[in-house]
Design an enzyme around this catalytic site. Sequence first.
Site, PDB file in Angstrom:
ATOM      1  N   CYS A  42      15.755  17.632  41.215  1.00  0.00           N
ATOM      2  CA  CYS A  42      15.652  18.340  42.492  1.00  0.00           C
ATOM      3  C   CYS A  42      16.492  19.618  42.437  1.00  0.00           C
ATOM      4  O   CYS A  42      17.501  19.682  41.740  1.00  0.00           O
ATOM      5  CB  CYS A  42      16.131  17.444  43.634  1.00  0.00           C
ATOM      6  SG  CYS A  42      15.922  18.223  45.267  1.00  0.00           S
ATOM      7  N   ASP A  44      18.345  20.654  44.694  1.00  0.00           N
ATOM      8  CA  ASP A  44      19.567  20.433  45.485  1.00  0.00           C
ATOM      9  C   ASP A  44      20.822  20.803  44.683  1.00  0.00           C
ATOM     10  O   ASP A  44      20.963  20.408  43.527  1.00  0.00           O
ATOM     11  CB  ASP A  44      19.609  18.950  45.903  1.00  0.00           C
ATOM     12  CG  ASP A  44      20.633  18.702  46.991  1.00  0.00           C
ATOM     13  OD1 ASP A  44      21.833  18.989  46.772  1.00  0.00           O
ATOM     14  OD2 ASP A  44      20.242  18.211  48.071  1.00  0.00           O
ATOM     15  N   ARG A  46      23.668  19.726  44.764  1.00  0.00           N
ATOM     16  CA  ARG A  46      24.622  18.633  44.479  1.00  0.00           C
ATOM     17  C   ARG A  46      24.250  17.800  43.259  1.00  0.00           C
ATOM     18  O   ARG A  46      24.949  16.846  42.925  1.00  0.00           O
ATOM     19  CB  ARG A  46      24.726  17.715  45.714  1.00  0.00           C
ATOM     20  CG  ARG A  46      25.246  18.435  46.948  1.00  0.00           C
ATOM     21  CD  ARG A  46      25.002  17.634  48.201  1.00  0.00           C
ATOM     22  NE  ARG A  46      23.563  17.495  48.486  1.00  0.00           N
ATOM     23  CZ  ARG A  46      23.070  16.802  49.502  1.00  0.00           C
ATOM     24  NH1 ARG A  46      23.901  16.189  50.339  1.00  0.00           N
ATOM     25  NH2 ARG A  46      21.767  16.728  49.690  1.00  0.00           N
ATOM     26  N   HIS A  98      17.421  11.972  43.950  1.00  0.00           N
ATOM     27  CA  HIS A  98      18.764  11.651  44.475  1.00  0.00           C
ATOM     28  C   HIS A  98      18.637  11.180  45.913  1.00  0.00           C
ATOM     29  O   HIS A  98      17.776  11.656  46.664  1.00  0.00           O
ATOM     30  CB  HIS A  98      19.687  12.875  44.390  1.00  0.00           C
ATOM     31  CG  HIS A  98      19.244  14.030  45.247  1.00  0.00           C
ATOM     32  ND1 HIS A  98      19.791  14.297  46.483  1.00  0.00           N
ATOM     33  CD2 HIS A  98      18.280  14.966  45.054  1.00  0.00           C
ATOM     34  CE1 HIS A  98      19.192  15.359  47.004  1.00  0.00           C
ATOM     35  NE2 HIS A  98      18.262  15.775  46.170  1.00  0.00           N
ATOM     36  N   CYS A 101      17.988  13.117  49.848  1.00  0.00           N
ATOM     37  CA  CYS A 101      17.230  14.309  49.442  1.00  0.00           C
ATOM     38  C   CYS A 101      16.544  14.916  50.669  1.00  0.00           C
ATOM     39  O   CYS A 101      15.716  14.267  51.308  1.00  0.00           O
ATOM     40  CB  CYS A 101      16.192  13.932  48.386  1.00  0.00           C
ATOM     41  SG  CYS A 101      15.184  15.345  47.854  1.00  0.00           S
TER      42      CYS A 101
HETATM   43 ZN   LIG Z   1      16.571  16.786  46.824  1.00  0.00          ZN
END
Ligand SMILES: [Zn+2]
Length: 204
Positions: A42, A44, A46, A98, A101
Amino acid sequence: MDSYRKLLAANKEWVQGKLAQREDFFEQLAEGQQPEFLWIGCSDSRVPAEDLTGCQPGELFVHRNIGNLVPESDVNALSVLQFAVEHLKVKHVIVCGHYRCGGVMHGMKHGDLGLLDAWLANIRTIFEEHAAELAGPLTEIERWDRMVEINVRRQVRNVAASAIVHKAWREERRPLIHGWVCDLKTGYLKELETRGPEQIRAEV
Ligand SMILES: [Zn+2]
């Protein structure tokens, strides 16, 4: 200091650190790449692939998008898959989602996110297909976490069902396709499933 400048300053330090470890680090890197792994994760902020896995430059070929998706019709993701499998000859393809999400969360709703809704429709379709399973007595967070796992499994299936992977399985008995989830609250990766060339016999 403008915040972006700290990135450039950190880059200088990173270069010096690498050179201190090995003088020819960048000369070697410039020679070419032979990564053993394709990481599909992803976007993202993090879930940084290299940090999570302790990988160095040259070790991971990476594709990231919102929701770690590999739709059957997505030329971008499939081009990355093809290059990694046919040219880099990776031994492992890792689809890593994750918990928490945002992409998955929005895909579970009928939102109004414009263009992004077209992308998240990939998640919405999976969500609707699993509506019965997700309708059980779950908290919102549990339902969200469950959907993150269902999505990873579906993307593993998409990768495994691709002509690119089938050809490599038949001819070279690789790669293994892994489905993982990162738990943001602990940092740990969890293995959900692995698929390999034996899958071909099962599907014929
Ligand atoms: Zn995500």
